[in-house]
Scaffold this motif. Sequence first.
Motif, PDB file in Angstrom:
ATOM      1  N   ASP A 124       0.837  -1.199   0.000  1.00 30.12           N
ATOM      2  CA  ASP A 124       0.000   0.000   0.000  1.00 30.12           C
ATOM      3  C   ASP A 124       0.876   1.255   0.000  1.00 30.12           C
ATOM      4  O   ASP A 124       1.882   1.328   0.723  1.00 30.12           O
ATOM      5  N   PHE A 125       0.492   2.223  -0.818  1.00 27.15           N
ATOM      6  CA  PHE A 125       1.142   3.540  -0.872  1.00 27.15           C
ATOM      7  C   PHE A 125       2.654   3.441  -1.109  1.00 27.15           C
ATOM      8  O   PHE A 125       3.418   4.295  -0.673  1.00 27.15           O
ATOM      9  N   ALA A 126       3.077   2.390  -1.807  1.00 21.79           N
ATOM     10  CA  ALA A 126       4.511   2.130  -1.993  1.00 21.79           C
ATOM     11  C   ALA A 126       5.231   3.290  -2.669  1.00 21.79           C
ATOM     12  O   ALA A 126       6.372   3.604  -2.330  1.00 21.79           O
ATOM     13  N   PHE A 127       4.581   3.942  -3.636  1.00 22.49           N
ATOM     14  CA  PHE A 127       5.232   5.018  -4.387  1.00 22.49           C
ATOM     15  C   PHE A 127       4.548   6.368  -4.143  1.00 22.49           C
ATOM     16  O   PHE A 127       4.652   7.283  -4.952  1.00 22.49           O
ATOM     17  N   LYS A 128       3.872   6.470  -3.051  1.00 22.55           N
ATOM     18  CA  LYS A 128       3.116   7.677  -2.733  1.00 22.55           C
ATOM     19  C   LYS A 128       4.023   8.910  -2.748  1.00 22.55           C
ATOM     20  O   LYS A 128       5.095   8.925  -2.154  1.00 22.55           O
ATOM     21  N   GLY A 129       3.567   9.933  -3.455  1.00 19.34           N
ATOM     22  CA  GLY A 129       4.292  11.201  -3.454  1.00 19.34           C
ATOM     23  C   GLY A 129       5.546  11.220  -4.300  1.00 19.34           C
ATOM     24  O   GLY A 129       6.346  12.152  -4.188  1.00 19.34           O
ATOM     25  N   CYS A 130       5.742  10.222  -5.168  1.00 21.66           N
ATOM     26  CA  CYS A 130       6.888  10.254  -6.100  1.00 21.66           C
ATOM     27  C   CYS A 130       6.498  11.159  -7.268  1.00 21.66           C
ATOM     28  O   CYS A 130       6.149  10.697  -8.364  1.00 21.66           O
ATOM     29  N   THR A 131       6.542  12.446  -7.019  1.00 21.86           N
ATOM     30  CA  THR A 131       5.947  13.421  -7.937  1.00 21.86           C
ATOM     31  C   THR A 131       6.675  13.546  -9.267  1.00 21.86           C
ATOM     32  O   THR A 131       6.102  14.036 -10.241  1.00 21.86           O
TER      33      THR A 131
END
Length: 523
Positions: A124-131
Amino acid sequence: MKPLKKILGIAVLVALLAATLSACNLFGKDDPTPTPTPNPGGNVQPPKPDQPQDISDATSGLKYKLTGNSYSVVGILSTNTRTDVVVPETYNGLPVDTIGYNAFEGATKIKTLTLGENVTSVGDFAFKGCTALRTINLNKVNSIGNGAFRGCKSLQFVTVSEDNEHYFVEHNVLYNKNKTTLVLYPTSNYEFDNFSIPKSVDTIRGGAFEGEDLQLEIVLIGANVKEVSYNAFIDCKNLKIYYIPDADGKIPAGWNENWHNLSEKEAADNIAAFNGRECTITFDSHGGSEVEAVSQYEKFYISTPETPVREGYRFDGWYLTDSYLTEQKVKFPYQVDGDRTLHAKWVKRCTIKFDTKEGGTEIPDVVQDEGYTVARPADPTRENYRFAGWYLGGSEYNFDSVVSQDLTIEAKWVLQCYLVFDLGYGEESNVYYKTAPKDIGLTVGTDELKKNPSRAGFKFMGWYTEKDGQGTKIEDDKFPYVLEKLETVFYAYWKESFTIVFDADNETAESSDVAVLKGDAIT
């Protein structure tokens, strides 16, 4: 008795205090919990399985945790400023099979991320916020957690391994393998300005569409979609969402009541029932295998249809008419503008065979489009022959000519001939020399011959067509000699020679030596 009780009480307190201090390692004893130590490569030795700890690895710039017999990536080092990150297949000899919860959260430098082939699970959310993440290769992943791509506003390209058994990508949209669940529409996917959910899809997963930066203006959810999950459309404030209503004119009952997070006003402005025209696109394969017609709503796109096949022909695309003008070739995804028939264009394929005859090195067949030239292949070789070109129907083939049918082009060979001069004695051949190979029919001149050989105790009598002076003697008038076969052998003929010595009875008499051949008379 009281002093004794007092002494015993003090002793008990001292014993308890000593035990406590020992447990707290205040007496300098070693902590029983092992501390990871650097290995020769500079990495940290893995902790014991029953005591997993985060391990920072400077080489990959990642943090790992040992779980059983494999590692999980649980974070990225703050010192890792790479834009291209590769998760390795193994670490310390064990597979890396998991991307953990929030593992890459906030890694704003990464633009390209490739997962190793052993990675099967993304948390879950592994790449969260990799903008800044623009491209990700999920390789052989078979499980993706909720919100794994939350906030990846630059994501444009998603790929998986060709042999991935769980996921499939088309036009950068991620689906499950049989294309019944839409998993992710990347925020920066520029393939479409509007997108109709494929008719094979019955489920849209949570987080599939996200963000005010979504590079999509319109999405159409067809009647085939039975389930739209929680927050399937999240923060999609600039996306116009159309749906095909049920029999009561409402959103289908199977959709989660929180399938989007728009305000009441935003939902009223952006979500509406669709009443556009559904069109049928048929495919005329013109002698090729049948391709099933598809239906799509006007102004929306269809993906590349199945490629037809036709024996002896190459498929050259779909065209708006059967005049096959270049500007009428259809590019997919194709935006539907009404009912239409698309036409298959075929190009005849010609097979060019190269016959190198018996003994020649093989040249593979070439298959070429009608109306094009065939490149000249490498020259073949054949023992004792010279390659003299490619011929068709008795004439040398012109490789600048275009092909219009199947052809068999034949190699022309010229036998290479030579003369052999054999010394003519001994049980086996005893070659004195050979002339250089020449085309059959050419000649060998006297200037190409060596001088006569010599042999101790014998006199050379000439060259003959057979051994022991048999056959025909080859005189100078036989040259230039015309080469008529691969190998012509001439044999040296020898006569044994003797020296006769005449010795006078007295010193004043004259004496002389005479050389004679065996069988000759002495006079």
